[in-house]
Design an enzyme around this catalytic site. Structure first.
Site, PDB file in Angstrom:
ATOM      1  N   PRO A 227       0.892  -1.277   0.298  1.00 21.42           N
ATOM      2  CA  PRO A 227       0.231   0.219  -0.086  1.00 21.42           C
ATOM      3  C   PRO A 227       1.091   1.167   0.037  1.00 21.42           C
ATOM      4  CG  PRO A 227       0.065  -0.609   2.548  1.00 21.42           C
ATOM      5  CD  PRO A 227       0.879  -2.111   1.434  1.00 21.42           C
ATOM      6  N   GLY A 228       0.763   2.442  -0.551  1.00 24.61           N
ATOM      7  CA  GLY A 228       1.327   3.341  -0.758  1.00 24.61           C
ATOM      8  C   GLY A 228       0.418   4.241  -0.702  1.00 24.61           C
TER       9      GLY A 228
ATOM     10  N   TYR B 193      -4.562  13.699 -13.264  1.00 29.94           N
ATOM     11  CA  TYR B 193      -5.641  13.007 -13.304  1.00 29.94           C
ATOM     12  C   TYR B 193      -6.927  12.557 -12.707  1.00 29.94           C
ATOM     13  CZ  TYR B 193      -1.161  10.558 -12.016  1.00 29.94           C
ATOM     14  OH  TYR B 193       0.246   9.800 -11.450  1.00 29.94           O
TER      15      TYR B 193
ATOM     16  N   CYS C 232       1.728  29.464 -15.658  1.00 29.68           N
ATOM     17  CA  CYS C 232       1.098  30.129 -17.288  1.00 29.68           C
ATOM     18  C   CYS C 232       0.659  29.056 -18.264  1.00 29.68           C
ATOM     19  CB  CYS C 232       2.709  30.548 -17.555  1.00 29.68           C
ATOM     20  SG  CYS C 232       2.888  32.196 -16.883  1.00 29.68           S
ATOM     21  N   GLU C 233      -0.398  27.936 -17.727  1.00 29.48           N
ATOM     22  CA  GLU C 233      -1.169  27.482 -18.321  1.00 29.48           C
ATOM     23  C   GLU C 233      -2.355  26.894 -17.930  1.00 29.48           C
ATOM     24  OE1 GLU C 233      -0.546  23.146 -18.803  1.00 29.48           O
ATOM     25  OE2 GLU C 233       1.017  23.010 -18.668  1.00 29.48           O
TER      26      GLU C 233
END
Ligand SMILES: *Cc1c(COP(=O)(O)O)cnc(C)c1O
Length: 427
Positions: free
Chosen positions: A289-290, A331, A357-358
């Site tokens: 598990p993480g 995601y 800047c996006e």
């Protein structure tokens, strides 16, 4: 503030009269922001401890070991904390192996090494460290470890990572258990690869491993994968292989929307799905598990720099950006965002965006949030996993500092980067 917006026992509002203050354990987050600046990652050690214990408890009936997935949050202090709780480690690179070695010499004995592209240099380091298990992902990789182990005259316990071809309901980038994905070997081809392992002098076919993806909340996918793995274990044993380990991977999802989940009972459900098919096989189960361990144990603190209105859109511009926490952009993750000081001011619909800047640089779009003013602090919840580890320096932005809180104590476990750090090595 409803339970939706708290992450007990790590992040709770105190019960002041007019305003409520968000704390990490016993430390006000506003204090940390003032002392260490923003953006700032803050983790609760108590919450990590509690989640590890609940996870261990859930698997108590099955011989098992937790090999925490280092890639979720690889800070050395987090790894040390996990080692002190009895966890081993799952690594996916030579760099992660070096981090585990820093935790303690014996810690590398608890390592499982996964990943589709282990280089010879990485295999050499892992063989010398005497890790617990290599999870192999292709016939070529099997040849490579056989040659490398032979050259170094070092024994290696190996498992094939099988691709069980089961779908998992998660974001396509973090789904890994279908045959169209790059991971593992088709489960139907596994048996011949174990025959090949048996002919390699320094390799021991010790286990079978599987990992079907991340942020999976429908545990029936794990159950389906383990049914296939259990069947393979029976066949391999019949063919004379001494299979002692099954590595079930990681992937248990968390609830990004609502923190009122009872982790202990979810872990019990997850454990039932994973261990059911293994009953009676007398295996040691390895778990990786993480996110489930560290995800809800961390927040990203950020300050509102400006507010602005473009036509009918309201923007809250904060000092954290996609380089600090990329999950919303990468995601489509929806992290809860809460005020650190909560008053009973009204709500409004806003986009919470960073200064990069996006247009992909956002934390929330068209989100109902309590009204905030310039200078206010916000906490982006559930940022303990795949937060700092995915941070970059895009726009020459130094990465945030990281703080580990335990009770009343708050320690800097990673200093804030400076622009000098960023330009080091350049000419
Ligand atoms: C990423 C990964 C994990 C951890 O996944 P979580 O969803 O964070 O639990 C475990 N094992 C392998 C092989 C991985 O690639």
């Amino acid at each position: 503030m409803s339970e939706l917006h708290q992450r007990p026992p790590g992040f709770l509002y105190n019960s002041g009269r007019k305003t409520r203050e968000l704390l990490c354990e016993r430390v006000p987050l506003a204090q940390l922001a003032k002392r260490f600046g923003t953006p700032l990652y803050v983790y609760s050690a108590g919450m990590v401890r509690e989640r590890v214990k609940a996870f261990q408890q859930a698997f108590a009936a099955q011989d098992h070991a937790i090999c925490y997935s280092v890639k979720a949050n690889s800070n050395l202090s987090i790894l040390k904390l996990l080692a002190s709780l009895g966890c081993g480690f799952d690594v996916v690179s030579g760099g992660e192996l070096q981090r585990v070695a820093r935790v303690g010499r014996s810690a590398t004995k608890t390592v499982v090494f996964s990943g589709v592209g282990k280089t010879v240099a990485e295999m050499e380091a892992a063989l010398k460290a005497g890790i617990l298990l290599f999870n192999l992902e292709s016939a070529s990789e099997l040849d490579s470890i056989a040659r490398t182990a032979g050259r170094l005259k070092k024994n290696a316990r190996v498992a094939m990572r099988v691709n069980p071809d089961v779908p998992a309901d998660t974001h396509p980038y973090i789904s890994t258990g279908l045959h169209k994905h790059k991971f593992g070997v088709p489960i139907g081809q596994a048996r011949e690869l174990y025959e090949k392992i048996a002919t390699a002098k320094y390799l021991q076919a010790a286990g079978v491993s599987v990992h079907i993806g991340s942020q999976i909340r429908d545990f029936s996918s794990f159950n389906a994968a383990m049914e296939r793995v259990a069947e393979l274990v029976r066949q391999l044993r019949q063919a004379g292989h001494d299979i002692r380990y099954v590595d079930a991977g990681g992937g248990m999802g968390i609830n990004y929307r609502d923190g009122s989940d009872d982790f202990a009972s979810l872990a019990a459900e997850y454990a039932a799905a994973v261990t059911g098919p293994l009953r009676g096989l007398g295996l040691q189960l390895l778990l990786e598990p993480g996110r489930a361990i560290v995800g809800p144990a961390g927040v990203l603190l950020t300050r509102v720099v400006y507010r602005k209105t473009n036509g009918d859109k309201k923007f809250v511009i904060v000092d954290a950006a996609m380089n600090d926490l990329i999950r919303p952009s990468l995601y489509q993750a929806q992290h809860q965002i809460v005020p650190v000081s909560s008053t009973s001011a009204g709500a409004e619909t806003v986009d919470v965006v960073g200064p990069i800047c996006e247009s992909g640089d956002f934390f929330a779009r068209d989100r109902q949030l309590p009204v905030t003013a310039e200078g206010d602090l916000l906490a982006i919840l559930d940022a303990g996993a795949y937060g700092m580890v995915l941070a970059s320096n895009y726009n020459t932005r130094p990465r945030p500092a990281e703080i580990l809180v335990s009770g009343k104590s708050a320690k800097v476990i990673r200093k804030r980067e400076t622009t000098t750090d960023l330009m080091r090595g350049e000419r």
